[in-house]
Motif scaffolding. Structure first.
Motif, PDB file in Angstrom:
ATOM      1  N   ALA B  70       0.696  -1.313   0.075  1.00 45.45           N
ATOM      2  CA  ALA B  70      -0.257   0.044  -0.096  1.00 45.45           C
ATOM      3  C   ALA B  70       0.868   1.417  -0.345  1.00 45.45           C
ATOM      4  CB  ALA B  70      -0.960   0.154   1.411  1.00 45.45           C
ATOM      5  N   ILE B  72       0.939   5.195   0.484  1.00 46.79           N
ATOM      6  CA  ILE B  72       0.045   6.335   0.509  1.00 46.79           C
ATOM      7  C   ILE B  72       0.388   8.254  -0.075  1.00 46.79           C
ATOM      8  CG2 ILE B  72      -1.822   7.061   1.827  1.00 46.79           C
ATOM      9  CD1 ILE B  72      -0.916   5.426   3.650  1.00 46.79           C
ATOM     10  N   PRO B 116      13.777   1.159   0.504  1.00 44.23           N
ATOM     11  CA  PRO B 116      13.573   0.605   1.271  1.00 44.23           C
ATOM     12  C   PRO B 116      12.647  -0.379   1.945  1.00 44.23           C
ATOM     13  CG  PRO B 116      13.801   3.417   1.415  1.00 44.23           C
ATOM     14  CD  PRO B 116      13.857   2.336  -0.030  1.00 44.23           C
ATOM     15  N   VAL B 120      11.408  -3.226   4.741  1.00 47.15           N
ATOM     16  CA  VAL B 120      10.532  -2.671   5.436  1.00 47.15           C
ATOM     17  C   VAL B 120       8.827  -3.387   5.157  1.00 47.15           C
ATOM     18  CG1 VAL B 120      10.866  -0.460   6.568  1.00 47.15           C
ATOM     19  CG2 VAL B 120       9.924  -0.259   4.391  1.00 47.15           C
ATOM     20  N   ILE B 123       3.148  -1.591   6.909  1.00 50.97           N
ATOM     21  CA  ILE B 123       2.450  -0.430   7.447  1.00 50.97           C
ATOM     22  C   ILE B 123       3.719   0.418   8.164  1.00 50.97           C
ATOM     23  CG2 ILE B 123       2.538  -0.713  10.561  1.00 50.97           C
ATOM     24  CD1 ILE B 123       0.456   1.418   8.291  1.00 50.97           C
ATOM     25  N   TYR B 124       4.922   0.152   7.589  1.00 48.52           N
ATOM     26  CA  TYR B 124       6.572   0.512   7.705  1.00 48.52           C
ATOM     27  C   TYR B 124       6.368   1.314   6.230  1.00 48.52           C
ATOM     28  CZ  TYR B 124       6.750  -0.560  11.880  1.00 48.52           C
ATOM     29  OH  TYR B 124       7.194  -0.928  13.390  1.00 48.52           O
ATOM     30  N   SER B 126       4.157   1.596   4.489  1.00 45.96           N
ATOM     31  CA  SER B 126       2.959   3.076   3.869  1.00 45.96           C
ATOM     32  C   SER B 126       3.584   4.496   4.369  1.00 45.96           C
ATOM     33  CB  SER B 126       1.592   2.605   4.807  1.00 45.96           C
ATOM     34  OG  SER B 126       0.890   1.825   3.961  1.00 45.96           O
ATOM     35  N   ILE B 127       3.594   4.539   5.870  1.00 44.36           N
ATOM     36  CA  ILE B 127       4.515   5.682   6.139  1.00 44.36           C
ATOM     37  C   ILE B 127       5.280   5.919   5.484  1.00 44.36           C
ATOM     38  CG2 ILE B 127       5.374   6.919   8.275  1.00 44.36           C
ATOM     39  CD1 ILE B 127       3.312   3.935   9.694  1.00 44.36           C
ATOM     40  N   ALA B 128       6.319   5.404   5.102  1.00 45.58           N
ATOM     41  CA  ALA B 128       7.830   5.560   4.290  1.00 45.58           C
ATOM     42  C   ALA B 128       6.953   6.693   2.995  1.00 45.58           C
ATOM     43  CB  ALA B 128       8.491   4.630   3.837  1.00 45.58           C
ATOM     44  N   LEU B 130       4.201   7.852   2.143  1.00 46.98           N
ATOM     45  CA  LEU B 130       3.921   9.023   2.772  1.00 46.98           C
ATOM     46  C   LEU B 130       5.183   9.804   2.706  1.00 46.98           C
ATOM     47  CD1 LEU B 130       0.754  10.117   4.030  1.00 46.98           C
ATOM     48  CD2 LEU B 130       1.721   9.616   5.947  1.00 46.98           C
ATOM     49  N   SER B 131       6.000   9.297   3.482  1.00 48.09           N
ATOM     50  CA  SER B 131       7.052  10.954   4.152  1.00 48.09           C
ATOM     51  C   SER B 131       7.563  11.292   2.533  1.00 48.09           C
ATOM     52  CB  SER B 131       8.017   9.910   5.291  1.00 48.09           C
ATOM     53  OG  SER B 131       7.033   9.110   5.640  1.00 48.09           O
ATOM     54  N   PHE B 132       6.923  10.129   2.052  1.00 43.83           N
ATOM     55  CA  PHE B 132       8.134  10.545   0.373  1.00 43.83           C
ATOM     56  C   PHE B 132       7.587  11.133  -0.195  1.00 43.83           C
ATOM     57  CE2 PHE B 132       8.168   9.040  -4.403  1.00 43.83           C
ATOM     58  CZ  PHE B 132       9.256   9.722  -4.179  1.00 43.83           C
ATOM     59  N   PHE B 134       5.072  13.769   0.571  1.00 45.96           N
ATOM     60  CA  PHE B 134       5.649  15.196   2.148  1.00 45.96           C
ATOM     61  C   PHE B 134       6.524  15.853   0.901  1.00 45.96           C
ATOM     62  CE2 PHE B 134       2.545  13.722   4.921  1.00 45.96           C
ATOM     63  CZ  PHE B 134       1.494  14.882   5.019  1.00 45.96           C
ATOM     64  N   ILE B 135       7.615  15.096   0.748  1.00 48.60           N
ATOM     65  CA  ILE B 135       9.167  15.354   0.649  1.00 48.60           C
ATOM     66  C   ILE B 135       9.002  15.789  -1.255  1.00 48.60           C
ATOM     67  CG2 ILE B 135      11.355  15.105   0.250  1.00 48.60           C
ATOM     68  CD1 ILE B 135      11.383  13.601   2.616  1.00 48.60           C
TER      69      ILE B 135
END
Lengths: 291, 358
Positions: B70, B72, B116, B120, B123-124, B126-128, B130-132, B134-135
């Motif tokens: 997944a 995000i 990455p 990972v 959920i990790y 998904s968070i990676a 998500l962070s990407f 934003f960056i």
């Protein structure tokens, strides 16, 4: 002087992140689901208090506990109605579901007449007061955030350490099946964990309200709590607090010492680095997965 | 109803299962090609948007629907594709070359993010992503020498060696052609060993690994392919909008893409199209419904968000296979008419099945 001021503002913001991160680490530990609506729960808590104060004419000290209690009930209801039917399905499903919950909450709030689309403030009794420590000017609001977070963490620690409910929650989060066999009502506990997490989020919202104002999109700050949880280790409660503080401090110092623009993404850079270097976080243990 | 007797494995992975399907898809193709004749200017523009979203949806479907990862932050790839295309088109690069380059650059970025993913999961990841996301949004906003920052960048019309392809009909055909190529490509990918490896990873990583599938390699490949397709969609999107700014490629767009694949039906090529139709049709539907609703509800700003949220929750709770799953059920009901059983599509539930073993 600047250093102390940055330290305090970073810590207070970090405490907010920590409280939100604490909320979804609680949920993650108990049900292995991740709640993307945690920020929205925080927003709902703040709006609950705002509505009580503005329309109900309540005093702050009455409205704040009422909002927290209301969110506790809402969290339990949310688990029962929305989350329980899909437990056991892939994590992606829950992610989508909670994103949907977040959207709905944000939309419903902005549909409220008069206050929904406005930016409001909750007038706290200690508004605008400042302390001067070692030449640095520090607002009482920030100190209150830090103090309340410390208090809440202590309460949670005592609960998990000494109360029967807390110990049962720990047991259920370590091995649900074994907990079932020992007669622990795992389903009811899961509901309670959701309620607890919503209450913690509401507290975060109440603490944040004097600092940033209350508006429908304040829940987006919840997205900063994911880095906090990852840095600390996703399944670790002390990790969530430490992670939140790390993210808050990194953000405060990046905003001051680095060029413009780094402040907003500092948290995400930290999380990417963390995932590459140590995916389990500072406090997380490795988890094995069954076929 | 029709009975298909399969006597070889080749029959199992055929693109078109029987003549009935080729008839209906032929009809659909004919309708799509003749669209400029019967559709008005506005409808044609909406159809082009739909095709672009369908391509993006196919890209995300490869990653989320088939490999089970997944993301995000997929709007970031849309942004990379769009900005690459906008910058290159302004330099006068011919349209097909710049599109290919946009896809390649997105794929390269996808590999970087996919790396990455070697370490990972769940959920990790998904968070990676998500962070990407934003960056990338922040980089697009800050790299002003190339992207003009928050002021936005206007996109020149697509060109092919002096030939202007800017008219809405020409663009529609470009989108249609790209969409057809991507769809066929994805369908063929899925019946190849690579695609089946993706599906194996989605269904069980550990089982896939024990069958000799190189998890990290295939995950990275999936990321790269998905990013390339979404980048291609981004290049078309830039031309369609003709003006792009970083906030079009933020978290809201990422969630729109997720909504597309989930509502359409995770894990089906049809789903990407159903989802794209849904995503284009829903705002129109809300606009129409506004006149019917009492003004207190109809004029409220949050209405669209509420509808989005409720639709998303409704699909996840009641129809996890999305619109395509609903269509399958209706079709099966029609085919089996008196003999349809209620529980035929019921998924096995495993309540409180813990993934932990301690």
């Amino acid at each position: 002087m600047e250093f102390v001021q940055l330290l305090v503002s970073g810590t207070s913001l970090g405490c907010i992140y920590a409280l939100i991160a604490l909320g979804f680490v609680l949920i993650y530990k108990a049900t292995e689901t991740v709640n993307f609506a945690q920020g929205e729960l925080m927003m709902l808590g703040a709006f609950g208090a705002l509505v009580l104060i503005q329309w109900g004419g309540w005093s702050y000290w009455a409205a704040a506990p009422a909002a927290v209690a209301g969110m506790l009930a809402l969290g339990i209801a949310l688990e029962r109605l929305v989350i329980r039917p899909i437990l056991g399905q892939p994590q992606f499903t829950v992610v989508m579901l909670t994103i949907g919950v977040g959207y709905t909450a944000r939309g419903l709030i902005s549909m409220l007449p008069e206050i929904g689309t406005e930016t409001s403030t909750i007038a706290v009794p200690y508004k605008g007061q400042v302390l001067t420590i070692a030449g640095a000017v520090i607002s009482v609001e920030q100190v209150a955030v830090i103090g309340m977070t410390g208090l809440l963490c202590a309460l949670l620690f005592l609960m998990f350490r000494y109360s029967k409910v807390g110990i049962a929650m720990q047991a259920a989060s370590q091995n649900q099946l074994a907990a079932y066999y020992m007669g622990i009502p795992v389903r009811r506990l899961n509901g309670l964990v959701w309620g607890l997490s919503a209450a913690v989020a509401a507290t975060a919202g109440l603490l944040l309200a004097p600092i940033t104002f209350v508006h429908a999109n304040m829940g987006f700050i919840g997205l900063k709590a994911f880095p906090a949880a990852v840095v600390g280790g996703f399944g670790s409660l002390p990790g969530a607090v430490v992670g939140g503080l790390v993210i808050g401090l990194v953000e405060a110092f990046a905003g001051f010492y680095l060029p413009e623009g780094f402040k907003d993404i500092a948290a995400y850079v930290v999380v990417l680095v963390m995932l590459v270097v140590k995916p389990n976080g500072l406090f997380g243990g490795a988890m094995r997965k069954k076929v | 109803m029709r009975f298909l007797f399969k006597t070889s494995y080749e029959q199992d992975i055929r693109l078109v299962e029987h003549s009935g399907q080729s008839f209906w898809y032929g009809l659909l193709g004919l309708a799509a090609i003749s669209a400029p004749l019967w559709a008005g200017d506005y409808a044609l523009s909406q159809l082009s948007f739909m095709l672009v979203y369908a391509i993006a949806g196919l890209g995300l479907m490869v990653l989320s629907g088939y490999t089970g990862l997944a993301s995000i932050g997929h709007a970031a790839f849309l942004g990379v594709g769009a900005y690459t295309e906008a910058v290159l088109a302004a330099r006068g690069w011919p349209f097909p070359v710049s599109m290919a380059f946009a896809a390649l650059l997105s794929a390269a970025v996808g590999v970087v993010v996919g790396l990455p993913a070697l370490r990972v999961k769940g959920i990790y990841l998904s968070i990676a992503t998500l962070s990407f996301g934003f960056i990338v949004e922040e980089v697009l906003a800050r790299w002003e020498s190339v992207t003009k920052g928050n002021a936005g960048l206007s996109v020149v019309k697509p060109q092919f060696f002096g030939l202007d392809l800017g008219s809405s009909t020409a663009f529609y055909f470009i989108a249609l052609g790209t969409c057809a190529v991507v769809t066929l490509g994805v369908m063929n990918l899925l019946r190849s060993s690579t695609g089946r490896a993706f599906i194996a990873i989605r269904d069980s990583e550990i089982s896939a690994q024990s069958m000799g599938i190189h998890l990290a390699g295939y995950k990275t490949l999936s990321f790269a392919l998905s990013a390339a397709i979404v980048g291609l969609a981004g290049a078309l999107y830039a031309h369609k909008l003709s003006f792009i700014s970083p906030d079009q490629f933020g978290i809201a767009q990422s969630i729109d893409l997720l909504l597309l694949v989930v509502v359409g039906g995770l894990g089906s090529v049809h789903g990407a199209f159903f989802g794209a139709v849904f995503l284009i049709a829903m705002p129109q539907g809300i606009a129409v419904a506004k006149d019917w609703l009492p003004p207190a509800i109809g004029q409220a700003t949050g209405l669209q968000a509420v509808v989005y949220g409720l639709v998303l929750m409704g699909f996840v709770l009641f129809e996890p296979m999305g619109l395509y799953g609903r269509w399958l059920k209706v079709r099966t009901w029609l085919q089996l008419f008196p003999f349809y059983r209620k529980g035929m599509f019921k998924r096995q539930k495993s309540y409180t099945k813990s993934e932990r073993l301690k």
